[in-house]
Design a protein around this motif. Structure first.
Motif, PDB file in Angstrom:
ATOM      1  N   ASN A  20       6.438   4.531  -8.800  1.00 51.83           N
ATOM      2  CA  ASN A  20       7.087   4.124  -7.553  1.00 51.83           C
ATOM      3  C   ASN A  20       7.275   2.608  -7.564  1.00 51.83           C
ATOM      4  OD1 ASN A  20       4.572   2.899  -6.467  1.00 51.83           O
ATOM      5  ND2 ASN A  20       3.896   5.036  -6.368  1.00 51.83           N
ATOM      6  N   TRP A  21       7.984   2.121  -6.551  1.00 54.52           N
ATOM      7  CA  TRP A  21       8.289   0.694  -6.498  1.00 54.52           C
ATOM      8  C   TRP A  21       7.035  -0.148  -6.276  1.00 54.52           C
ATOM      9  CZ3 TRP A  21      11.209  -2.784  -8.224  1.00 54.52           C
ATOM     10  CH2 TRP A  21      11.269  -4.054  -7.627  1.00 54.52           C
ATOM     11  N   THR A  22       6.110   0.321  -5.465  1.00 52.65           N
ATOM     12  CA  THR A  22       4.888  -0.440  -5.195  1.00 52.65           C
ATOM     13  C   THR A  22       4.099  -0.673  -6.469  1.00 52.65           C
ATOM     14  OG1 THR A  22       4.714   0.358  -2.914  1.00 52.65           O
ATOM     15  CG2 THR A  22       2.705  -0.450  -3.947  1.00 52.65           C
ATOM     16  N   ASP A  23       3.943   0.357  -7.291  1.00 53.22           N
ATOM     17  CA  ASP A  23       3.225   0.199  -8.558  1.00 53.22           C
ATOM     18  C   ASP A  23       3.943  -0.791  -9.478  1.00 53.22           C
ATOM     19  OD1 ASP A  23       1.349   2.022  -7.734  1.00 53.22           O
ATOM     20  OD2 ASP A  23       2.100   3.679  -8.958  1.00 53.22           O
ATOM     21  N   THR A  24       5.257  -0.797  -9.424  1.00 57.26           N
ATOM     22  CA  THR A  24       6.041  -1.665 -10.300  1.00 57.26           C
ATOM     23  C   THR A  24       5.817  -3.132  -9.961  1.00 57.26           C
ATOM     24  OG1 THR A  24       7.736   0.052 -10.466  1.00 57.26           O
ATOM     25  CG2 THR A  24       8.363  -2.171 -11.151  1.00 57.26           C
ATOM     26  N   ARG A  25       5.941  -3.500  -8.705  1.00 59.03           N
ATOM     27  CA  ARG A  25       5.822  -4.912  -8.306  1.00 59.03           C
ATOM     28  C   ARG A  25       4.370  -5.390  -8.235  1.00 59.03           C
ATOM     29  NH1 ARG A  25       4.741  -5.371  -2.505  1.00 59.03           N
ATOM     30  NH2 ARG A  25       5.544  -7.498  -2.408  1.00 59.03           N
ATOM     31  N   ASP A  26       3.416  -4.455  -8.067  1.00 56.58           N
ATOM     32  CA  ASP A  26       2.011  -4.840  -7.930  1.00 56.58           C
ATOM     33  C   ASP A  26       1.222  -4.762  -9.234  1.00 56.58           C
ATOM     34  OD1 ASP A  26       2.337  -5.378  -5.281  1.00 56.58           O
ATOM     35  OD2 ASP A  26       1.357  -3.562  -4.546  1.00 56.58           O
ATOM     36  N   ALA A  27       1.899  -4.486 -10.338  1.00 54.74           N
ATOM     37  CA  ALA A  27       1.203  -4.381 -11.628  1.00 54.74           C
ATOM     38  C   ALA A  27       0.555  -5.700 -12.008  1.00 54.74           C
ATOM     39  CB  ALA A  27       2.190  -3.948 -12.714  1.00 54.74           C
ATOM     40  N   ASP A 112       0.336 -17.551  -6.915  1.00 60.30           N
ATOM     41  CA  ASP A 112      -0.674 -18.002  -5.966  1.00 60.30           C
ATOM     42  C   ASP A 112      -0.554 -17.240  -4.644  1.00 60.30           C
ATOM     43  OD1 ASP A 112      -2.727 -20.098  -5.223  1.00 60.30           O
ATOM     44  OD2 ASP A 112      -1.218 -20.489  -3.686  1.00 60.30           O
ATOM     45  N   GLY A 113      -1.660 -16.595  -4.210  1.00 63.71           N
ATOM     46  CA  GLY A 113      -1.703 -15.901  -2.931  1.00 63.71           C
ATOM     47  C   GLY A 113      -1.180 -14.484  -2.934  1.00 63.71           C
ATOM     48  N   TRP A 114      -0.770 -13.964  -4.095  1.00 66.08           N
ATOM     49  CA  TRP A 114      -0.166 -12.627  -4.150  1.00 66.08           C
ATOM     50  C   TRP A 114      -1.178 -11.552  -3.785  1.00 66.08           C
ATOM     51  CZ3 TRP A 114       4.805 -11.296  -4.541  1.00 66.08           C
ATOM     52  CH2 TRP A 114       5.126  -9.959  -4.810  1.00 66.08           C
ATOM     53  N   SER A 115      -0.765 -10.614  -2.920  1.00 65.23           N
ATOM     54  CA  SER A 115      -1.608  -9.480  -2.533  1.00 65.23           C
ATOM     55  C   SER A 115      -0.922  -8.186  -2.929  1.00 65.23           C
ATOM     56  CB  SER A 115      -1.857  -9.478  -1.018  1.00 65.23           C
ATOM     57  OG  SER A 115      -2.631 -10.597  -0.635  1.00 65.23           O
ATOM     58  N   THR A 116      -1.716  -7.209  -3.377  1.00 69.55           N
ATOM     59  CA  THR A 116      -1.174  -5.915  -3.787  1.00 69.55           C
ATOM     60  C   THR A 116      -1.225  -4.934  -2.626  1.00 69.55           C
ATOM     61  OG1 THR A 116      -3.345  -5.250  -4.617  1.00 69.55           O
ATOM     62  CG2 THR A 116      -1.832  -6.306  -6.182  1.00 69.55           C
ATOM     63  N   GLY A 117      -0.789  -3.707  -2.889  1.00 68.10           N
ATOM     64  CA  GLY A 117      -0.800  -2.665  -1.873  1.00 68.10           C
ATOM     65  C   GLY A 117       0.528  -2.492  -1.165  1.00 68.10           C
ATOM     66  N   GLY A 118       1.584  -3.057  -1.761  1.00 70.27           N
ATOM     67  CA  GLY A 118       2.911  -2.898  -1.174  1.00 70.27           C
ATOM     68  C   GLY A 118       3.177  -3.758   0.041  1.00 70.27           C
ATOM     69  N   VAL A 119       2.338  -4.781   0.270  1.00 72.13           N
ATOM     70  CA  VAL A 119       2.472  -5.598   1.476  1.00 72.13           C
ATOM     71  C   VAL A 119       3.627  -6.585   1.346  1.00 72.13           C
ATOM     72  CG1 VAL A 119       0.011  -5.403   1.951  1.00 72.13           C
ATOM     73  CG2 VAL A 119       0.869  -7.376   0.668  1.00 72.13           C
ATOM     74  N   ARG A 172       9.035  -9.227  -0.376  1.00 70.41           N
ATOM     75  CA  ARG A 172       8.814  -8.440   0.849  1.00 70.41           C
ATOM     76  C   ARG A 172       8.420  -7.003   0.562  1.00 70.41           C
ATOM     77  NH1 ARG A 172      12.414  -8.614   5.776  1.00 70.41           N
ATOM     78  NH2 ARG A 172      10.400  -7.914   6.547  1.00 70.41           N
ATOM     79  N   GLY A 173       8.719  -6.490  -0.631  1.00 68.40           N
ATOM     80  CA  GLY A 173       8.276  -5.153  -1.007  1.00 68.40           C
ATOM     81  C   GLY A 173       9.194  -4.023  -0.617  1.00 68.40           C
ATOM     82  N   ILE A 174      10.438  -4.320  -0.278  1.00 71.28           N
ATOM     83  CA  ILE A 174      11.384  -3.271   0.109  1.00 71.28           C
ATOM     84  C   ILE A 174      11.925  -2.589  -1.148  1.00 71.28           C
ATOM     85  CG2 ILE A 174      13.579  -2.791   1.261  1.00 71.28           C
ATOM     86  CD1 ILE A 174      13.025  -5.312   2.979  1.00 71.28           C
ATOM     87  N   GLU A 175      11.842  -1.264  -1.208  1.00 71.88           N
ATOM     88  CA  GLU A 175      12.311  -0.536  -2.390  1.00 71.88           C
ATOM     89  C   GLU A 175      13.806  -0.747  -2.588  1.00 71.88           C
ATOM     90  OE1 GLU A 175      12.681   4.078  -3.919  1.00 71.88           O
ATOM     91  OE2 GLU A 175      10.882   3.466  -2.805  1.00 71.88           O
ATOM     92  N   PRO A 176      14.225  -1.060  -3.815  1.00 71.98           N
ATOM     93  CA  PRO A 176      15.660  -1.289  -4.062  1.00 71.98           C
ATOM     94  C   PRO A 176      16.455  -0.002  -4.044  1.00 71.98           C
ATOM     95  CG  PRO A 176      14.442  -1.354  -6.120  1.00 71.98           C
ATOM     96  CD  PRO A 176      13.411  -1.235  -5.024  1.00 71.98           C
TER      97      PRO A 176
END
Length: 214
Positions: A20-27, A112-119, A172-176
């Protein structure tokens, strides 16, 4: 006085996932890194359906500058990249990054400051530039105006690092939507420096020293 500093150790890290998109950007790491190509897709967002399911792609670019010669907070500065291609990658921000001295796949999330979890990370990252992207030149420099925090860090750090990220889908985490959107630039591997990524710095007449004002 104006000063130009060219990038070193620049390149792109891209990650592809079929979950999914969240896993892709939060890797925590990407699939591939490009540090020797003279032309790079500095930002790429993709979603493509295939026989094995949907594949998502996210690319970020990282740039490093030797700013040891800048000991006072500049009056202003720009981060400039010479474009070469675009297919609607959308708006981008430059943010503070923490990549290693030799860019690798493990630097995909060196932000710097990156948080995971699709936020939505717009309030978590340290913004280094204004938003850029509605118009992207493929035959000249594209200018990112640096923020006051970036100016302070240029003076405070001997090595200034910046990453360029897509705003809506990555930060922002919006799925493309379906398709591939990208914007490219010339890297420091390009012959000579006429198209290299650079910092264009205007120094103050009455310099502001890091740590105190006079």
């Amino acid at each position: 006085m104006s000063t130009v500093i060219y990038a070193t150790n620049d390149g792109r890290v891209i990650n592809f996932e079929t979950t999914n998109w969240t896993d892709t950007r939060d890797a925590t790491s990407g699939n591939t890194v490009s540090t020797s190509a003279s032309l790079i897709d500095m930002v790429q967002i993709s979603k493509a359906a295939g026989r094995g399911g949907t594949t998502y792609g996210c690319a970020r670019s990282f740039f490093q500058f030797d700013t040891s010669s800048i000991t006072h907070v500049p009056e202003s500065a720009r981060f400039d990249v010479y474009g070469y291609s675009t297919s609607g990658a959308g708006n981008m921000y430059g943010v503070k990054s923490t990549q290693s001295s030799s860019l690798g796949t493990g630097d995909f999330n060196a932000i710097d400051g990156w948080s995971t979890g699709g936020v939505d990370n717009i309030s978590n990252v340290t913004l280094y530039t204004n938003i850029v992207g509605s118009i992207w030149s493929t035959s000249g420099y594209n200018a990112f105006t640096l923020t006051q925090q970036a100016l302070f860090d240029i003076a405070a750090m001997t090595t200034f690092k910046i990453a360029i990220l897509n705003f809506a889908n990555d930060i922002r985490g919006i799925e493309p939507s379906s398709g591939v959107d990208r914007s490219g630039c010339h890297s420091s591997a390009y012959t000579g420096t006429s198209r290299d990524p650079k910092l264009a710095i205007i120094e103050q007449d009455n310099s502001v020293f890091v740590g105190c004002n006079f």
